[in-house]
Motif scaffolding. Structure first.
Motif, mmCIF file in Angstrom:
data_model
loop_
_atom_site.group_PDB
_atom_site.id
_atom_site.type_symbol
_atom_site.label_atom_id
_atom_site.label_comp_id
_atom_site.label_asym_id
_atom_site.label_seq_id
_atom_site.Cartn_x
_atom_site.Cartn_y
_atom_site.Cartn_z
ATOM 1 N N ARG A 140 0.825 -1.211 0.000
ATOM 2 C CA ARG A 140 0.000 0.000 0.000
ATOM 3 C C ARG A 140 0.856 1.257 0.000
ATOM 4 N NH1 ARG A 140 -3.439 1.339 5.318
ATOM 5 N NH2 ARG A 140 -1.337 1.986 5.943
ATOM 6 N N GLU A 141 1.974 1.233 0.697
ATOM 7 C CA GLU A 141 2.827 2.403 0.821
ATOM 8 C C GLU A 141 3.961 2.422 -0.209
ATOM 9 O OE1 GLU A 141 1.920 4.732 2.840
ATOM 10 O OE2 GLU A 141 0.283 3.495 3.649
ATOM 11 N N THR B 298 6.208 3.230 -3.062
ATOM 12 C CA THR B 298 6.312 4.341 -4.015
ATOM 13 C C THR B 298 6.884 3.846 -5.329
ATOM 14 O OG1 THR B 298 8.536 4.904 -3.291
ATOM 15 C CG2 THR B 298 6.698 5.937 -2.099
ATOM 16 N N PRO C 162 0.750 6.670 -11.086
ATOM 17 C CA PRO C 162 0.896 7.694 -10.034
ATOM 18 C C PRO C 162 0.727 9.093 -10.598
ATOM 19 C CG PRO C 162 3.037 6.801 -10.657
ATOM 20 C CD PRO C 162 2.019 5.972 -11.374
ATOM 21 N N ASP C 163 0.117 9.959 -9.809
ATOM 22 C CA ASP C 163 -0.024 11.350 -10.247
ATOM 23 C C ASP C 163 0.955 12.221 -9.462
ATOM 24 O OD1 ASP C 163 -1.105 11.734 -7.711
ATOM 25 O OD2 ASP C 163 -3.158 11.471 -8.422
ATOM 26 N N ALA D 207 0.442 14.272 -7.083
ATOM 27 C CA ALA D 207 0.204 14.387 -5.643
ATOM 28 C C ALA D 207 0.573 13.113 -4.888
ATOM 29 C CB ALA D 207 -1.266 14.716 -5.380
ATOM 30 N N ASP D 208 0.546 11.985 -5.568
ATOM 31 C CA ASP D 208 0.755 10.715 -4.864
ATOM 32 C C ASP D 208 1.324 9.699 -5.839
ATOM 33 O OD1 ASP D 208 0.725 8.495 -3.298
ATOM 34 O OD2 ASP D 208 -1.391 8.601 -2.757
ATOM 35 N N ASP D 209 2.483 9.157 -5.523
ATOM 36 C CA ASP D 209 3.087 8.185 -6.443
ATOM 37 C C ASP D 209 2.990 6.761 -5.902
ATOM 38 O OD1 ASP D 209 4.891 8.215 -4.391
ATOM 39 O OD2 ASP D 209 6.666 8.455 -5.665
ATOM 40 N N HIS D 210 1.977 6.511 -5.074
ATOM 41 C CA HIS D 210 1.746 5.169 -4.544
ATOM 42 C C HIS D 210 0.789 4.432 -5.496
ATOM 43 C CE1 HIS D 210 2.990 7.583 -1.062
ATOM 44 N NE2 HIS D 210 3.489 6.441 -0.571
ATOM 45 N N ARG D 211 1.347 3.749 -6.467
ATOM 46 C CA ARG D 211 0.515 3.168 -7.523
ATOM 47 C C ARG D 211 -0.326 1.989 -7.027
ATOM 48 N NH1 ARG D 211 2.869 2.527 -12.183
ATOM 49 N NH2 ARG D 211 4.926 3.445 -11.806
ATOM 50 N N ALA E 93 -1.793 1.948 -3.909
ATOM 51 C CA ALA E 93 -2.468 2.413 -2.687
ATOM 52 C C ALA E 93 -3.933 2.002 -2.642
ATOM 53 C CB ALA E 93 -2.352 3.931 -2.567
#
Length: 981
Positions: free
Chosen positions: A924-925, A927, A959-960, A962-966, A968
């Motif tokens: 989940r976390e 990156t 990932p965008d 704002a968040d690169d956790h693909r 998540a």
């Protein structure tokens, strides 16, 4: 009037008296009227006066039913004087006159029984039997014994089983005393009917035995058998077939219809209105119950029942009219439960259902049924009519009237007289009392329902019968547990809830210590037979191959439960079941949604004692849970907010969940479940200072990843704070905990099957082989067996899976949320259905991983509390733990998570549930940069994922900024659950 010699000849045949058959001249003496004729016979047959003949006659005089006749023979031949002849003739004439009187008495008693006056008839029967026995009138005594048996079947004693057994004994005695084929056939039929009505033991088995007996009787008829006798046997055989309800029920219904049609060729309201009415009712019931639109004709059934009512004056049996009204009321009541296919073929009835008129009609018929069955020979008919009327009143929202009717029904439908009817009626009363918030009354009623349900279930000999009982019982254990908890008996409630779960599986898990102690009190032969049959059942595959050992075990259990003090041996749940499943720091959490609210209960170990806590939530109810999870709605009841495109159950059950918007379904479901269910659980776990927990979830909620439901706006979930595992039941967890775990002393053995369908177009799983290769790096190469592609077949599974300490299946699979038989594991040569998994080989694994789609999905319609899923069956097959999935998963994301899972589990020596949690939170976390680094360390994974991304395939969510956790989204990490230890 039959001749005196003829009567004696028939009595001789009935008693099989060969001695008399060898002396036919003796029988001729009864035809003589003059002493001179008697003297002539003596002169012609001097052997009559020898000692051997007289001793033979004297010995026959000891027979109670016909001894007097032969005693008088012996006395005459011992003293062949005119005075003895006069005495002999007087006694013979008196017996003949008494026989005529007894025939007349039997006719009057028969009429009394037809009117349901069994209690008044029994004293008269006993007096007549005594007179006939003293006079040696075997045929008269036989007829009276048959009447006595019929009277006993109408008895009102609460111990109905004893009545039926006594009646069978009377019928069997009567059968020995008759030689008339018609009477013998009727007695065989009556024995079968009494066996079918005995509530003790396996009633399905009893009815099956009755059917077999009556079929033999029907097969034995010949050209000399009267059509009336044939029609009688056909009618009663049809009645038994209608009651059987076994796996061949469809063919039995067809047979019942055919038999009734044949019998109606000989029966008519003009010839015998009462007999015709019985056959007509059977025909209507058979037509009504046929389950498909092509064969079911509800209008024809209605016409059959109404035809009987039209002959009310001719039939002249008030209770029989009551039963006919009950049949019509039951039919109209059942219309609201009919499937649409059947109603579509009956437009008039469909309109009645839509308008609500069908229930009103049902109520009218059932009111008449209750009135008229009050005089029924068998009180059970009256009880069933009351129970049906209670259901109608409840549906019409007359709860007070429904309560009155069902209470009256339960006075008749007791656990001893009619346990199945008792279970249904008591369950309804429990529901009604819950609506009044009378939790003590509700708990008492549900206790009776559970006791009756258990009595029936544990008496069944066949597995198919027990499975049918599980489906019929529905949610009685769950609803009962909530009511009992509300009444202040939490411990009892937990035992009831646990007792209703995995009842078939527990037969494979062995005995609790309490039952082991009881086992020691048995005779050695019976104890050894139990141990042998239990082992045979535990080691047998599921499904058909288990039928014979399971029956043998059940027969042994039935014998054991006959012993005083151990009547409950190996039934229900015990304190040991729950105590053995609770580890320090790892409480059990039961979650049980019901129509009255949701029961959340925690059982923890504290200072070597069990401590129980509960939170009885008024919401959500089971209706609200299903509306949200199963229909995509937002409120308690289905309304305009329903949106199937966000219904989690359908999304999870689909082969391609993204097409039905799994993301949207999770977004709609998880926050709601988090606030409604996960938050109360988190509070209980925090208060108990738990580090982990075992979740035992009931109903559709078991399909939801409760571990991933957010507790607050930050997205924190139970998995962030606790190690979690799921279990079908406490008893299954005890079995898992007791199985061998690795001790670090021996090499670890991995058996893996990967990408079995790689050569089938559209079925390849490119990441499956890399997944297996990367996992294998954690094991000694010499102790690893991997099959890929066409080698990953059932033969490989059969040969190697039983040797595995770690079994890994990276392949296609399908769940069986709506029908277990639709699920299965896809190997190279075939799809292995869930229950077939154990046919290939028993397991002895520390862990079995079903790294495939939907392998944690349990059937929720037919047998929800049995928790039948691929993962659960791997536990029952012998694995200590199983990791499975709740929906279809992405093979690449799964390969990454599984590789990490094994690394953590083996490298850090964590238990599977703990390692799975660590891997899920890590994914989940994860990156973008961390993923790249990880893949660089795992070349088999990197090669597959790089190649697929180069082709433009999305692996995870892009990932965008704002968040690169693909990974998540819970779509990727949340479907995996650990079952067992």
């Amino acid at each position: 009037m039959m001749g005196k010699a003829s009567r004696i000849k028939r009595e001789r045949k009935a008693a099989h008296l060969r001695e008399v058959a060898e002396m036919p001249v003796v029988l001729g003496l009864l035809e003589l009227r003059e002493f001179g004729d008697f003297e002539s016979v003596i002169v012609e047959h001097p052997e009559l006066l020898n000692q051997a003949t007289q001793e033979a006659l004297a010995s026959l005089g000891d027979a109670p039913e016909f001894g007097a006749s032969f005693r008088s023979f012996a006395a005459l031949l011992a003293d062949p004087s005119s005075e003895s002849w006069v005495t002999f003739r007087r006694l013979a004439d008196e017996r003949e006159s008494l026989a005529v009187d007894l025939d007349r008495e039997a006719d009057e008693i028969n009429e009394m029984l037809l009117r349901g006056e069994a209690s008044s008839a029994l004293p008269r029967i006993d007096i007549a039997i005594t007179a006939g026995t003293e006079a040696g009138l075997a045929l008269s005594v036989g007829a009276l014994r048959g009447l006595r048996g019929r009277a006993l079947t109408q008895g009102t004693s609460t111990d109905r089983s004893q009545l039926m057994k006594a009646a069978i004994a009377e019928f069997e005695t009567a059968l020995l005393l008759t030689s008339e084929p018609a009477q013998a056939a009727e007695l065989q039929m009556l024995i079968g009917l009494a066996e079918a009505q005995d509530p003790e033991g396996d009633t399905h088995e009893s009815v099956g035995g009755a059917i077999a007996r009556m079929r033999r009787t029907l097969d034995a008829v010949d050209a000399t058998t009267s059509p009336g006798t044939v029609a009688l046997i056909q009618t009663n055989l049809a009645s038994a077939l209608l009651r059987h309800g076994g796996p061949d029920h469809l063919s039995e219904l067809e047979e019942a219809r055919s038999l009734s049609e044949d019998a109606l060729r000989y029966r008519s309201p003009e010839l015998n209105p009462r007999d015709w009415a019985f056959t007509q009712l059977n025909f209507g019931a058979a037509v009504e119950q046929l389950p498909s639109a092509e064969r079911s004709d509800l209008e024809q059934a209605i016409r059959s029942y109404e035809a009987v009512l039209a002959q009310e004056r001719a039939v002249d049996e008030r209770w029989l009219m009551g039963y006919t009204n009950f049949s019509l009321g039951r039919l109209y009541l059942g219309l609201s439960d009919e499937n649409l296919e059947i109603l579509d073929s009956h437009p008039r009835l469909s309109r009645l259902v839509e308008s609500g008129e069908a229930l009103v009609i049902a109520g009218r018929y059932l009111e008449l049924a209750v009135r008229d069955t009050a005089v029924a020979p068998e009180r059970i008919h009256h009880g069933r009519a009351l129970a049906a009327l209670a259901r109608v009143r409840e549906k019409l929202e007359d709860l007070a009237g429904a309560t009155i009717a069902v209470r009256e029904a339960l006075e008749i439908l007791t656990i001893d007289s009619e346990p199945i009817g008792c279970a249904h009626a008591a369950q309804q009363l429990g529901w009604l009392k819950a609506q009044e918030q009378d939790w003590d009354g509700s708990a008492a009623a549900y206790r009776a329902a559970v006791a009756a349900t258990d009595l029936v279930f544990y008496a069944r000999l066949e597995t198919t019968s027990r499975e049918a009982d599980i489906r019929t019982a529905g949610n009685v254990y769950r609803w009962a547990a909530f009511a009992i908890a509300k009444a202040g008996a939490l411990h009892e409630a937990l035992l009831v809830l646990e007792g209703g779960r995995t009842r078939e599986f527990r037969r494979r898990y062995g005995l609790t210590s309490v039952d082991h102690d009881l086992l020691g009190a048995l005779p050695p032969a019976l104890r050894d037979e139990y141990l042998a049959s239990a082992h045979a059942t535990a080691s047998a595959p599921f499904g058909a191959p288990a039928a014979a050992p399971a029956r043998r075990l059940q027969e042994t259990l039935t014998s054991i439960r006959q012993w005083t003090g151990i009547e409950t041996f190996a039934t229900g749940a015990t304190d040991d079941d729950i105590r053995g499943a609770v580890e320090p720091g790892w409480p059990i959490v039961y979650v049980n949604p019901t129509p009255f609210g949701t029961m959340v209960a925690l059982v923890e170990q504290r200072d070597e004692a069990l401590v129980e806590h509960q939170d009885l939530l008024l919401s959500p109810t089971s209706t609200a849970v299903f509306t949200r999870i199963g229909m995509g709605g937002e409120h308690e009841w289905p309304d305009e907010t329903i949106d199937p495109s966000r219904a989690f159950m359908f999304a999870a059950a689909s082969d391609h969940p993204i097409s039905v918007d799994l993301h949207r379904a999770l977004a709609h479901t998880l926050p709601w479940v988090g606030q409604q269910i996960a938050v109360p659980i988190a509070k209980l776990l925090t208060a108990s200072k738990a580090t982990g927990a075992t979740l035992i979830l009931s109903g559709p909620l078991a399909a939801v990843p409760l571990h991933a439901a957010p507790l607050d706006e930050t997205g924190r979930c139970l998995l962030d704070d606790f190690d979690l595992r799921y279990a079908p039941s406490a008893v299954s967890l005890v079995a898992s905990l007791s199985r061998p775990h690795e001790d670090g002393a021996s090499p670890l053995r991995l058996v893996a099957l990967a990408d079995p369908e790689r050569e089938t177009q559209g079925r390849a799983l490119p990441a499956a082989e890399p997944e297996a290769r990367e996992i294998a790096r954690a094991f000694p190469e010499a102790f690893t067996r991997i099959a890929v592609g066409r080698d990953a077949n059932s033969s490989f599974f059969r040969e190697h899976a039983g040797q595995a300490e770690y079994l890994h299946l990276a392949c296609h699979a399908g769940g069986g949320m709506f029908d277990l038989n639709n699920g299965g594991i896809a190997l190279a040569d075939r799809i292995v259905r869930p229950l077939e998994l154990t046919e290939l080989t028993p397991l002895n694994a520390r862990l079995a991983v079903a790294s495939a789609c939907q392998t944690a999905q349990a059937e929720i319609l037919g047998q929800p509390d049995e928790v039948l899923s691929i993962g659960a069956i791997l536990l029952a097959a012998g694995s200590a733990c199983a990791v499975a999935t709740q929906w279809s998963v992405n093979d690449a994301a799964t390969a990454i998570l599984m590789t990490r899972f094994y690394e953590v589990m083996i490298g850090e020596q964590l238990r599977p549930p703990e390692a799975l949690r660590a891997a899920q939170l890590w994914l989940r976390e994860l990156t973008n940069d961390a993923e790249a680094k990880y893949l660089s360390e795992h070349p088999a994974l990197a090669a597959d994922i790089s190649e697929r991304r180069a082709r433009g395939e999305a692996i995870g969510e892009p990932p965008d900024q704002a968040d690169d956790h693909r990974y998540a989204s819970p779509t990727f990490w949340a479907p995996f659950v650990a079952l067992g230890a």
